[in-house]
Write a protein that holds these residues in place. Structure first.
Motif, mmCIF file in Angstrom:
data_model
loop_
_atom_site.group_PDB
_atom_site.id
_atom_site.type_symbol
_atom_site.label_atom_id
_atom_site.label_comp_id
_atom_site.label_asym_id
_atom_site.label_seq_id
_atom_site.Cartn_x
_atom_site.Cartn_y
_atom_site.Cartn_z
ATOM 1 N N THR A 14 0.790 -1.186 -0.052
ATOM 2 C CA THR A 14 -0.019 0.085 -0.029
ATOM 3 C C THR A 14 0.861 1.524 0.006
ATOM 4 O OG1 THR A 14 -0.350 -0.072 2.259
ATOM 5 C CG2 THR A 14 -1.897 -1.025 1.270
ATOM 6 N N ILE A 15 1.911 1.251 0.646
ATOM 7 C CA ILE A 15 2.918 2.244 0.666
ATOM 8 C C ILE A 15 3.360 2.560 -0.666
ATOM 9 C CG2 ILE A 15 4.926 3.121 1.492
ATOM 10 C CD1 ILE A 15 4.262 1.963 4.280
ATOM 11 N N GLY A 16 3.930 1.499 -1.310
ATOM 12 C CA GLY A 16 4.338 1.706 -2.630
ATOM 13 C C GLY A 16 3.461 2.130 -3.740
ATOM 14 N N LEU A 17 2.210 1.822 -3.543
ATOM 15 C CA LEU A 17 1.010 2.215 -4.233
ATOM 16 C C LEU A 17 0.849 3.512 -4.123
ATOM 17 C CD1 LEU A 17 -1.364 -0.990 -4.392
ATOM 18 C CD2 LEU A 17 0.022 0.130 -6.289
ATOM 19 N N MET A 18 0.922 4.046 -2.904
ATOM 20 C CA MET A 18 0.714 5.563 -2.579
ATOM 21 C C MET A 18 1.762 6.436 -3.208
ATOM 22 S SD MET A 18 0.298 7.186 0.979
ATOM 23 C CE MET A 18 2.022 6.962 1.458
ATOM 24 N N VAL A 19 3.083 5.896 -2.846
ATOM 25 C CA VAL A 19 3.734 6.760 -3.628
ATOM 26 C C VAL A 19 3.987 6.429 -5.011
ATOM 27 C CG1 VAL A 19 6.658 6.668 -3.856
ATOM 28 C CG2 VAL A 19 5.660 6.259 -1.564
ATOM 29 N N PRO A 27 -3.703 13.110 -7.248
ATOM 30 C CA PRO A 27 -4.778 12.624 -6.567
ATOM 31 C C PRO A 27 -4.973 11.131 -6.463
ATOM 32 C CG PRO A 27 -5.435 14.197 -8.478
ATOM 33 C CD PRO A 27 -3.852 13.851 -8.393
ATOM 34 N N LEU A 28 -4.222 10.483 -7.360
ATOM 35 C CA LEU A 28 -4.415 8.981 -6.860
ATOM 36 C C LEU A 28 -3.529 8.459 -5.820
ATOM 37 C CD1 LEU A 28 -3.280 7.342 -10.614
ATOM 38 C CD2 LEU A 28 -5.519 7.533 -9.366
ATOM 39 N N GLY A 29 -2.356 9.295 -5.557
ATOM 40 C CA GLY A 29 -1.682 9.154 -4.279
ATOM 41 C C GLY A 29 -2.519 9.467 -3.101
ATOM 42 N N LEU A 30 -3.251 10.613 -3.279
ATOM 43 C CA LEU A 30 -4.024 10.916 -2.021
ATOM 44 C C LEU A 30 -5.261 10.213 -1.650
ATOM 45 C CD1 LEU A 30 -4.086 13.507 -0.118
ATOM 46 C CD2 LEU A 30 -5.562 14.731 -1.906
ATOM 47 N N ALA A 31 -5.609 9.602 -2.976
ATOM 48 C CA ALA A 31 -6.942 8.513 -2.790
ATOM 49 C C ALA A 31 -6.346 7.493 -2.025
ATOM 50 C CB ALA A 31 -7.522 8.211 -4.046
#
Length: 152
Positions: A14-19, A27-31
């Motif tokens: 999840t951290i990798g996807l957020m970064v 906005p994808l990272g924020l979501a």
């Protein structure tokens, strides 16, 4: 087998996807950040995910053998009327497409005629200018001066 691939918790995935989301489009990272923090509150439990997957599998099994007509309502009279109208509209679209092609051909011919006229005018002016230059070359410099005086 767990059907929830991305759980709303702090994990390397999840951290990798957020970064990655912030890098690609912020906005994808924020979501993804909001999903990690509040995903459980929005119904992100594994039980709900498993129920949804089971329901989708059941729906897909039911649709395999059936062939549905696109947009069929079950009312034969309405479906017949609808098919007739769609055919009429398609014929009208084909007629309009043919008219558009004919008009484009007309415009091409019109542009070609205009271009041909301009080219012919250029050639005639160019020939006339060349003819005048050839006549000037036949006269001596003194004759050219006399001709220029006569032109004024």
């Amino acid at each position: 087998m767990s059907t929830q691939l991305i759980k709303p918790e702090w994990s390397p995935l999840t951290i990798g996807l957020m970064v990655l989301g912030f890098i690609i489009f912020w906005p994808l990272g924020l979501a993804m950040l909001f999903y990690i923090l509040w995903g459980e509150h929005w119904g992100g439990s594994s039980d709900k995910a498993e129920r949804w997957m089971h329901k989708q599998k059941h729906k897909m099994k039911g649709c395999r053998g059936k062939r549905y007509r696109r947009g069929a309502t079950g009312n034969a009279a309405f479906d017949e009327y609808r098919e007739a109208e769609i055919r009429r509209i398609e014929e009208e679209r084909a007629r309009l497409e043919q008219e558009r092609e004919e008009f484009e051909e007309f415009l091409r011919n019109l542009h070609m005629a205009r271009d041909r006229e301009e080219f012919d005018r250029f050639k005639s002016e160019h020939r006339a200018k060349k003819h005048d230059d050839d006549e000037d070359d036949r006269f001596s410099p003194r004759d050219r001066d006399e001709k220029k005086r006569d032109d004024y």
